[in-house]
Design an enzyme around this catalytic site. Sequence first.
Site, PDB file in Angstrom:
ATOM      1  N   ASP A   1      -0.067   5.001   1.019  1.00  0.00           N
ATOM      2  CA  ASP A   1      -0.239   5.985   2.083  1.00  0.00           C
ATOM      3  C   ASP A   1      -0.286   5.314   3.453  1.00  0.00           C
ATOM      4  O   ASP A   1      -1.045   4.362   3.661  1.00  0.00           O
ATOM      5  CB  ASP A   1      -1.507   6.807   1.848  1.00  0.00           C
ATOM      6  CG  ASP A   1      -1.482   7.506   0.499  1.00  0.00           C
ATOM      7  OD1 ASP A   1      -0.417   8.043   0.131  1.00  0.00           O
ATOM      8  OD2 ASP A   1      -2.510   7.495  -0.203  1.00  0.00           O
TER       9      ASP A   1
ATOM     10  N   ASP B   1      -1.622  -1.150   5.806  1.00  0.00           N
ATOM     11  CA  ASP B   1      -1.867  -0.635   7.157  1.00  0.00           C
ATOM     12  C   ASP B   1      -3.308  -0.757   7.622  1.00  0.00           C
ATOM     13  O   ASP B   1      -3.597  -0.432   8.777  1.00  0.00           O
ATOM     14  CB  ASP B   1      -1.447   0.838   7.248  1.00  0.00           C
ATOM     15  CG  ASP B   1      -2.346   1.741   6.410  1.00  0.00           C
ATOM     16  OD1 ASP B   1      -2.430   1.536   5.178  1.00  0.00           O
ATOM     17  OD2 ASP B   1      -2.971   2.649   6.984  1.00  0.00           O
TER      18      ASP B   1
ATOM     19  N   TYR C   1      -5.808  12.637   0.825  1.00  0.00           N
ATOM     20  CA  TYR C   1      -5.972  13.096  -0.553  1.00  0.00           C
ATOM     21  C   TYR C   1      -4.742  13.865  -1.023  1.00  0.00           C
ATOM     22  O   TYR C   1      -4.814  14.988  -1.513  1.00  0.00           O
ATOM     23  CB  TYR C   1      -7.250  13.930  -0.686  1.00  0.00           C
ATOM     24  CG  TYR C   1      -8.462  13.214  -0.119  1.00  0.00           C
ATOM     25  CD1 TYR C   1      -8.886  11.994  -0.651  1.00  0.00           C
ATOM     26  CD2 TYR C   1      -9.160  13.724   0.968  1.00  0.00           C
ATOM     27  CE1 TYR C   1      -9.963  11.310  -0.123  1.00  0.00           C
ATOM     28  CE2 TYR C   1     -10.246  13.055   1.504  1.00  0.00           C
ATOM     29  CZ  TYR C   1     -10.643  11.847   0.953  1.00  0.00           C
ATOM     30  OH  TYR C   1     -11.712  11.181   1.475  1.00  0.00           O
TER      31      TYR C   1
ATOM     32  N   ASP D   1       0.861  -1.163   0.000  1.00  0.00           N
ATOM     33  CA  ASP D   1       0.000   0.000   0.000  1.00  0.00           C
ATOM     34  C   ASP D   1       0.910   1.229   0.000  1.00  0.00           C
ATOM     35  O   ASP D   1       2.084   1.148   0.392  1.00  0.00           O
ATOM     36  CB  ASP D   1      -0.880  -0.030   1.256  1.00  0.00           C
ATOM     37  CG  ASP D   1      -1.720   1.216   1.401  1.00  0.00           C
ATOM     38  OD1 ASP D   1      -2.438   1.569   0.456  1.00  0.00           O
ATOM     39  OD2 ASP D   1      -1.635   1.851   2.476  1.00  0.00           O
TER      40      ASP D   1
ATOM     41  N   ASN E   1      -5.409   2.680  -3.223  1.00  0.00           N
ATOM     42  CA  ASN E   1      -6.705   3.319  -3.429  1.00  0.00           C
ATOM     43  C   ASN E   1      -6.520   4.840  -3.447  1.00  0.00           C
ATOM     44  O   ASN E   1      -5.888   5.399  -2.552  1.00  0.00           O
ATOM     45  CB  ASN E   1      -7.676   2.975  -2.285  1.00  0.00           C
ATOM     46  CG  ASN E   1      -8.182   1.551  -2.349  1.00  0.00           C
ATOM     47  OD1 ASN E   1      -7.953   0.830  -3.315  1.00  0.00           O
ATOM     48  ND2 ASN E   1      -8.893   1.141  -1.300  1.00  0.00           N
ATOM     49  N   GLN E   2      -7.098   5.489  -4.453  1.00  0.00           N
ATOM     50  CA  GLN E   2      -7.027   6.950  -4.545  1.00  0.00           C
ATOM     51  C   GLN E   2      -8.417   7.507  -4.852  1.00  0.00           C
ATOM     52  O   GLN E   2      -8.685   8.064  -5.916  1.00  0.00           O
ATOM     53  CB  GLN E   2      -6.009   7.363  -5.608  1.00  0.00           C
ATOM     54  CG  GLN E   2      -4.574   7.012  -5.261  1.00  0.00           C
ATOM     55  CD  GLN E   2      -4.080   7.745  -4.027  1.00  0.00           C
ATOM     56  OE1 GLN E   2      -4.451   8.896  -3.777  1.00  0.00           O
ATOM     57  NE2 GLN E   2      -3.246   7.082  -3.223  1.00  0.00           N
ATOM     58  N   SER E   3      -9.315   7.353  -3.864  1.00  0.00           N
ATOM     59  CA  SER E   3     -10.703   7.779  -4.064  1.00  0.00           C
ATOM     60  C   SER E   3     -10.842   9.291  -4.153  1.00  0.00           C
ATOM     61  O   SER E   3     -11.900   9.791  -4.544  1.00  0.00           O
ATOM     62  CB  SER E   3     -11.581   7.259  -2.924  1.00  0.00           C
ATOM     63  OG  SER E   3     -11.235   7.868  -1.696  1.00  0.00           O
TER      64      SER E   3
ATOM     65  N   ARG F   1     -10.761  -1.423  -6.488  1.00  0.00           N
ATOM     66  CA  ARG F   1     -10.593  -0.765  -5.192  1.00  0.00           C
ATOM     67  C   ARG F   1     -10.486  -1.811  -4.080  1.00  0.00           C
ATOM     68  O   ARG F   1     -11.346  -2.687  -3.936  1.00  0.00           O
ATOM     69  CB  ARG F   1     -11.783   0.170  -4.919  1.00  0.00           C
ATOM     70  CG  ARG F   1     -11.706   0.855  -3.554  1.00  0.00           C
ATOM     71  CD  ARG F   1     -12.885   1.816  -3.343  1.00  0.00           C
ATOM     72  NE  ARG F   1     -12.942   2.257  -1.954  1.00  0.00           N
ATOM     73  CZ  ARG F   1     -12.199   3.230  -1.438  1.00  0.00           C
ATOM     74  NH1 ARG F   1     -11.344   3.874  -2.219  1.00  0.00           N
ATOM     75  NH2 ARG F   1     -12.299   3.559  -0.173  1.00  0.00           N
TER      76      ARG F   1
ATOM     77  N   CYS G   1     -16.340  -1.005  -8.257  1.00  0.00           N
ATOM     78  CA  CYS G   1     -15.308  -1.454  -9.191  1.00  0.00           C
ATOM     79  C   CYS G   1     -14.656  -2.737  -8.676  1.00  0.00           C
ATOM     80  O   CYS G   1     -14.827  -3.119  -7.522  1.00  0.00           O
ATOM     81  CB  CYS G   1     -14.250  -0.370  -9.380  1.00  0.00           C
ATOM     82  SG  CYS G   1     -13.224  -0.107  -7.917  1.00  0.00           S
TER      83      CYS G   1
ATOM     84  N   CYS H   1      -6.265   2.857  -7.873  1.00  0.00           N
ATOM     85  CA  CYS H   1      -7.686   2.838  -8.193  1.00  0.00           C
ATOM     86  C   CYS H   1      -8.253   4.239  -8.000  1.00  0.00           C
ATOM     87  O   CYS H   1      -8.163   4.797  -6.902  1.00  0.00           O
ATOM     88  CB  CYS H   1      -8.418   1.844  -7.299  1.00  0.00           C
ATOM     89  SG  CYS H   1     -10.220   1.962  -7.430  1.00  0.00           S
TER      90      CYS H   1
END
Length: 204
Positions: free
Chosen positions: A33, A145, A42, A31, A74-76, A119, A116, A108
Amino acid sequence: MNTRSLPTTRTNGSGRHGRSRCAPPAAVLFDRDATLIEDVPYLGDPALVRPVPGAADALARLRADGIPIGVVSNQSGIARGLITHAQVRAVNAAVDQLLGPFDTWQFCPHGPADGCACRKPAPGMVFRATEELGVAPADCVLIGDIGADIEAAQAAGCAAILVPTPITRRAEIDHARATALVALDLPTAVALAMTGAARKEFAP
């Protein structure tokens, strides 16, 4: 928090693809972040990228042993309109400059409600990363994490190691202790991955 004790009575098996369960993994995925870099919600500014303690040395150990490494993130914030694809790529480039090179990058851009397949906790990014690296998921380890990282790894058939942070929920830690491994920090997690401990203990 203590690293989970490993049993000494389990016999070594072989992976479904011929790799010994006590051998180093075919690849290690991370992962981004709060695992490789300090968590900034973000994150869109490359100037704010700060590696977590010990990350550079831990990754250097993997490279020295010829173990491919990659990132699944993941980058929502993209779906939420808070950051752009270009900003995510710029941050990834900064991570690559500070900690790289990485052999595969997967992120993602979708939100939690988008349904999706990529994610996390869905395994799509793990499958894409291992396909790009030319390795079997069962021969790999994913380090993250939060519970979604562990679930994505397990859904793909990877071994998993959780490195908790203050935002990791107690239930996620308890689940990881029961079904994966828990490490105090990133260097410890990488050391466990390199010994094959995660893959050996939780071999299917």
